[in-house]
Motif scaffolding. Structure first.
Motif, PDB file in Angstrom:
ATOM      1  N   THR A 187     -39.141  -0.190 -17.594  1.00 52.62           N
ATOM      2  CA  THR A 187     -39.800   0.679 -16.614  1.00 52.62           C
ATOM      3  C   THR A 187     -41.040   1.309 -17.240  1.00 52.62           C
ATOM      4  N   VAL A 188     -42.146   1.316 -16.487  1.00 57.23           N
ATOM      5  CA  VAL A 188     -43.346   2.043 -16.932  1.00 57.23           C
ATOM      6  C   VAL A 188     -43.774   3.008 -15.829  1.00 57.23           C
ATOM      7  N   SER A 189     -44.413   4.102 -16.241  1.00 59.24           N
ATOM      8  CA  SER A 189     -44.986   5.040 -15.281  1.00 59.24           C
ATOM      9  C   SER A 189     -46.212   4.424 -14.648  1.00 59.24           C
ATOM     10  N   ASP A 190     -46.314   4.545 -13.338  1.00 62.30           N
ATOM     11  CA  ASP A 190     -47.432   3.913 -12.631  1.00 62.30           C
ATOM     12  C   ASP A 190     -47.646   4.690 -11.341  1.00 62.30           C
ATOM     13  N   PRO A 191     -48.883   4.876 -10.900  1.00 63.04           N
ATOM     14  CA  PRO A 191     -49.102   5.614  -9.650  1.00 63.04           C
ATOM     15  C   PRO A 191     -48.417   4.970  -8.448  1.00 63.04           C
ATOM     16  N   GLU A 192     -48.137   3.668  -8.517  1.00 58.94           N
ATOM     17  CA  GLU A 192     -47.578   2.953  -7.377  1.00 58.94           C
ATOM     18  C   GLU A 192     -46.246   2.306  -7.744  1.00 58.94           C
ATOM     19  N   LEU A 193     -45.246   2.480  -6.890  1.00 59.57           N
ATOM     20  CA  LEU A 193     -43.950   1.834  -7.098  1.00 59.57           C
ATOM     21  C   LEU A 193     -44.109   0.312  -7.032  1.00 59.57           C
ATOM     22  N   LYS A 194     -43.516  -0.362  -8.020  1.00 62.38           N
ATOM     23  CA  LYS A 194     -43.464  -1.830  -8.001  1.00 62.38           C
ATOM     24  C   LYS A 194     -42.113  -2.246  -8.560  1.00 62.38           C
ATOM     25  N   TYR A 195     -41.590  -3.358  -8.014  1.00 63.14           N
ATOM     26  CA  TYR A 195     -40.291  -3.832  -8.502  1.00 63.14           C
ATOM     27  C   TYR A 195     -40.192  -5.345  -8.374  1.00 63.14           C
ATOM     28  N   GLY A 196     -39.464  -5.920  -9.299  1.00 62.35           N
ATOM     29  CA  GLY A 196     -39.182  -7.347  -9.249  1.00 62.35           C
ATOM     30  C   GLY A 196     -38.286  -7.710 -10.416  1.00 62.35           C
ATOM     31  N   LEU A 197     -38.126  -9.006 -10.643  1.00 63.81           N
ATOM     32  CA  LEU A 197     -37.242  -9.476 -11.707  1.00 63.81           C
ATOM     33  C   LEU A 197     -37.933 -10.504 -12.586  1.00 63.81           C
ATOM     34  N   SER A 198     -37.500 -10.515 -13.831  1.00 58.82           N
ATOM     35  CA  SER A 198     -37.737 -11.671 -14.679  1.00 58.82           C
ATOM     36  C   SER A 198     -36.415 -12.430 -14.708  1.00 58.82           C
ATOM     37  N   VAL A 199     -36.439 -13.689 -14.312  1.00 63.42           N
ATOM     38  CA  VAL A 199     -35.195 -14.457 -14.149  1.00 63.42           C
ATOM     39  C   VAL A 199     -35.151 -15.614 -15.146  1.00 63.42           C
ATOM     40  N   THR A 200     -33.984 -15.821 -15.720  1.00 64.76           N
ATOM     41  CA  THR A 200     -33.748 -16.983 -16.574  1.00 64.76           C
ATOM     42  C   THR A 200     -32.682 -17.848 -15.913  1.00 64.76           C
ATOM     43  N   GLY A 201     -32.959 -19.147 -15.847  1.00 58.42           N
ATOM     44  CA  GLY A 201     -32.003 -20.066 -15.235  1.00 58.42           C
ATOM     45  C   GLY A 201     -31.790 -21.288 -16.106  1.00 58.42           C
ATOM     46  N   LEU A 202     -30.877 -22.120 -15.667  1.00 61.68           N
ATOM     47  CA  LEU A 202     -30.566 -23.350 -16.402  1.00 61.68           C
ATOM     48  C   LEU A 202     -30.838 -24.573 -15.522  1.00 61.68           C
ATOM     49  N   ILE A 203     -31.200 -25.667 -16.186  1.00 64.94           N
ATOM     50  CA  ILE A 203     -31.419 -26.921 -15.467  1.00 64.94           C
ATOM     51  C   ILE A 203     -31.305 -28.081 -16.450  1.00 64.94           C
ATOM     52  N   HIS A 204     -30.939 -29.251 -15.926  1.00 64.97           N
ATOM     53  CA  HIS A 204     -30.959 -30.455 -16.764  1.00 64.97           C
ATOM     54  C   HIS A 204     -32.427 -30.871 -16.961  1.00 64.97           C
ATOM     55  N   PRO A 205     -32.819 -31.160 -18.196  1.00 62.12           N
ATOM     56  CA  PRO A 205     -34.244 -31.466 -18.461  1.00 62.12           C
ATOM     57  C   PRO A 205     -34.800 -32.621 -17.619  1.00 62.12           C
TER      58      PRO A 205
END
Ligand code: CO
Ligand code: CO
Length: 335
Positions: free
Chosen positions: A119-137
């Motif tokens: 979390t960082v302080s910012d004048p504007e609310l923002k939200y989301g995710l960094s996602v890690t997934g799996l897959i066959h190469p």
């Protein structure tokens, strides 16, 4: 920052090459993919943005669904996620609590484990995710693998950008907002599962660059082009009315400026339909290149699985190579 600016910012940077890097920054892909073993690769993606709806819980849901979408688009299974938060110092923390609860709700639905965040302080609310997934190469679905003859399937209606703009302008009613909220907070997981069963040649998800922006990514620099039937593209009701009121998001114009050199729009396509095709989407549907023999059956399965607006909206063709032709071959649907 508009479409295209990122390419300028990245220009000339000495990217690090690695034999295990399957998908990186070399073209506009949805996620990065890195091979761990011959059987396993990780998919990584990050996405966050400012609220597009008033309710914090709903915003959290939409932001999480949007972030997970890039993993589904590549054919992967999301595994873990980290919260990415910008939060104003003077805002009530109970709001952040609701945003995070919304995100968690969708992570639970997706079977994804929250492992941390920042979390960082910012004048504007923002939200989301960094996602890690799996897959066959060997099973990574690129955005540029389409072959001539493939059908183009889109799984969610267009118009979230225009309706969000109408909402801000006080013109969108409760029903219109509920419709886009339901769509934006629906995971692309089921659509992706059906896509994997059917076997597709290419996929991406429709987000900020609009339908034509993401279509452009699918044909740019390839041996195929695309022919779209504008009348077959699913759109939310009332869109035509909002466009008539001039309620177009700024991003729509930027998307058009960036990609119009690759697009030929027939004179018979009504202007409002042409506008919708550039509307920036939040948490949009999957856009897939499906072998012609599989397309009708896949569409039927999607409709049965409650992906009721999914439609075949065009096809890939040998010409115009690397370009997109938009026409109207059916009767135009009233919007
Ligand atoms: Co994407
Ligand atoms: Co993304």
């Amino acid at each position: 920052m508009g479409p295209g600016d990122l390419n300028k910012a990245l220009a000339g940077l000495p990217f690090i090459s690695d034999p295990n890097l399957i998908m990186g920054l070399e073209r506009s892909e949805d996620a990065g993919v890195y091979k761990l073993t011959d059987e396993m690769a990780i998919i990584q993606t990050v996405d966050f943005f400012t609220p597009i709806v008033d309710d914090p819980f709903t915003f959290g849901q939409i932001a999480a669904v949007n972030s997970l979408s890039d993993v589904y688009a590549k054919g992967g299974k999301p595994l873990t996620a980290m919260n990415v938060v910008c939060f104003p110092e003077n805002m009530d923390l109970s709001i952040l609590n609701r945003v995070l609860a919304g995100g968690l709700d969708k992570m639970r639905e997706a079977g994804v484990v929250l492992v941390g965040g920042h979390t960082v302080s910012d004048p504007e609310l923002k939200y989301g995710l960094s996602v890690t997934g799996l897959i066959h190469p060997q099973k990574v679905i690129r955005n540029n693998g389409a072959q001539a003859g493939d059908k183009l399937i889109l799984t969610k209606p267009l118009g979230t950008g225009i309706i969000s703009t109408a909402l801000k302008g006080g013109a969108a009613g409760e029903a219109a907002v509920q419709r886009i909220v339901r769509s934006m907070s629906t995971l692309n997981r089921k659509a992706a599962e059906l896509m994997l069963e059917a076997g597709v040649h290419a996929c991406t998800d429709v987000t900020g660059f609009g339908l034509l922006g993401h279509c452009a990514e699918m044909v740019e620099g390839t041996e195929v082009g695309m022919v779209i039937d504008a009348a077959a593209v699913p759109v939310f009701p009332e869109i035509r009315e909002f466009i008539g009121m001039g309620l177009l998001p700024g991003g729509l114009h930027r998307n058009r400026e960036f990609r119009q050199h690759m697009v030929e729009i027939d004179a018979g396509v009504p202007e409002y339909l042409a506008d919708i095709l550039y509307d920036p989407q939040t948490s949009g549907g999957l856009l897939m290149a499906v072998p012609p023999a599989e397309a009708a059956a896949l569409l039927k399965k999607m409709h049965r699985a409650d992906i009721s607006e999914a439609a075949i909206i065009g096809e890939f063709a040998a010409a115009p190579k690397g370009r997109i032709k938009v026409g109207v071959t059916n009767q135009v649907k009233p919007a």
